[in-house]
Design a protein around this motif. Sequence first.
Motif, PDB file in Angstrom:
ATOM      1  N   UNK A 247      25.642 -29.274  75.055  1.00 29.14           N
ATOM      2  CA  UNK A 247      24.198 -29.388  74.764  1.00 29.14           C
ATOM      3  C   UNK A 247      23.793 -30.621  75.324  1.00 29.14           C
ATOM      4  N   UNK A 248      24.317 -31.812  74.936  1.00 28.28           N
ATOM      5  CA  UNK A 248      23.931 -33.339  75.131  1.00 28.28           C
ATOM      6  C   UNK A 248      23.778 -33.537  76.590  1.00 28.28           C
ATOM      7  N   UNK A 249      24.799 -33.212  77.433  1.00 30.83           N
ATOM      8  CA  UNK A 249      24.712 -33.784  78.684  1.00 30.83           C
ATOM      9  C   UNK A 249      23.871 -32.704  79.423  1.00 30.83           C
ATOM     10  N   UNK A 250      23.486 -31.596  79.080  1.00 34.38           N
ATOM     11  CA  UNK A 250      22.622 -30.614  79.750  1.00 34.38           C
ATOM     12  C   UNK A 250      21.031 -30.659  79.320  1.00 34.38           C
ATOM     13  N   UNK A 251      20.547 -31.719  78.658  1.00 35.43           N
ATOM     14  CA  UNK A 251      19.358 -31.716  78.210  1.00 35.43           C
ATOM     15  C   UNK A 251      19.046 -33.227  78.862  1.00 35.43           C
ATOM     16  N   UNK A 252      17.576 -33.349  79.080  1.00 28.73           N
ATOM     17  CA  UNK A 252      17.091 -34.720  79.269  1.00 28.73           C
ATOM     18  C   UNK A 252      16.830 -35.539  78.166  1.00 28.73           C
ATOM     19  N   UNK A 253      16.727 -36.621  78.389  1.00 24.00           N
ATOM     20  CA  UNK A 253      16.502 -37.578  77.256  1.00 24.00           C
ATOM     21  C   UNK A 253      15.480 -37.346  76.303  1.00 24.00           C
ATOM     22  N   UNK A 254      14.261 -36.868  76.810  1.00 24.31           N
ATOM     23  CA  UNK A 254      13.033 -36.441  76.154  1.00 24.31           C
ATOM     24  C   UNK A 254      13.396 -35.063  75.275  1.00 24.31           C
ATOM     25  N   UNK A 255      14.260 -34.207  75.764  1.00 22.05           N
ATOM     26  CA  UNK A 255      14.586 -33.217  75.111  1.00 22.05           C
ATOM     27  C   UNK A 255      15.573 -33.567  74.020  1.00 22.05           C
ATOM     28  N   UNK A 256      16.516 -34.457  74.302  1.00 17.98           N
ATOM     29  CA  UNK A 256      17.400 -34.970  73.087  1.00 17.98           C
ATOM     30  C   UNK A 256      16.689 -35.666  72.137  1.00 17.98           C
ATOM     31  N   UNK A 257      15.554 -36.333  72.190  1.00 17.72           N
ATOM     32  CA  UNK A 257      14.654 -36.818  71.445  1.00 17.72           C
ATOM     33  C   UNK A 257      14.102 -35.977  70.479  1.00 17.72           C
TER      34      UNK A 257
END
Length: 440
Positions: A166-176
């Motif tokens: 999940x974490x490496x396949x989402x952009x930073x804005x999506x992680x936020x």
Amino acid sequence: MSYPPPGGHPGYPPSNPGYPQEANPAGYPSTGYQPNMPPGASYPSINPSYPVDSNYPSQGYPATGQQYPPSGGAYGPPTGVAPSPVIPQPIQQSHAAPQMPPPSMPPPSMPPPMASQTAAMVKMSIANKNNGTIVPFHPFNVEADIEALRKAMRGVGTNERATTDILVNRSNSQRQEIKATYQKMFGKRLINDLKSELCGNYEKINLALLNSPSLEDAQRLRSAMNGLGTNEDTFFEIFCTRTNEEIHEISKVYKEVFRRDLERDCVSETTGRFTKLLVSMCQGNRSESTTVNAEEARKDASDLYQAGEKKWGTDESRFIEILSMRSFPQLRATFDEYAKIAQRDILDSIDREMPGDLKGRFKTIVRCIRNPVEHFADKLHTIMKDDDELIRIIVSRSEIDLSDIKAEYAKIHKKSLYKSIQSETSGDYKMVLLKIVKRD
């Protein structure tokens, strides 16, 4: 009837009983018309595509009371040229509606954008260019991601692969967005829950992925100033690869998180000439013009030569001023001009002329400004066993230029970055790094 009618405007036709009467009929600007229209002339149309709010650039748009179109062209005469004299014409009385141009007539040209608008557009296009290895995930479902993370952390141990996927396949804005929604749903911080489940370098890289870019940079700067000495490359690699706006945001986050002032810490944690250099960088006052001034590049190159190669000792203050204030494109042009004047590369001159405590710092600055991709490709090779630095560079460049860095790394070192990481790291930590870098 008398003409013009009371309260009317010279040059306007008298009211037509069959014509719609409004305070300001559509298509009639309230001001700006030439009082006496020549015979057979028609009123210019108002282009409905023109924005009407007050924020629209004023240059090129006719001011109240100005002739329309103004003498000298659609957007005003050249400076200092008097408008052509208006020749009075007999008033042509008509009870017909004024002749309007056909709908197919092309609208007048829009005024040219202001220089600041052009620079902003160029800056936007640069900022939006993504040659990283991580891109936004589609279709993105924040609730589904949160449920998957909760499931991975539930019970004994943690499903590391599910968390990583999940974490490496989402952009930073999506992680936020995942972080913020997680806290709203459960009243707990995702980072704290992950901390309780993870450890070691695997924990460090996951938390780095969950940080916003400004928070990650702020934490790295604070860490570089803590303990014995300072990690100087961290300062310059951050300050020389961020925009002014990003540097100001880093300073703001630094103050919020650590209750300290970044510039004051730069002063208190460093000494001598290094302090002046660092403070000038952390203020975020660099020119961000996208236009290169060739004359200024030649002058700055000459100044750098006079302050270095041609002087007994070196005038570091002139180096600091130019390297910290000029735009990156301007500095690249200056470095090219310097090579013509000095007959050697500026890095060679820094090696020859700079005192030991400043030599490495100035070389890092020049490399980051001249070619950040090449700099980081070379840096990754030298710090492969330094896990903190490896995490910092891989995560911070993952959405910017990591694909370019990979290609440059293979070109310089004749080995892929993926294989280097594969041979130098281990465990779940290695798994995350490889998923970020991606196989060639």
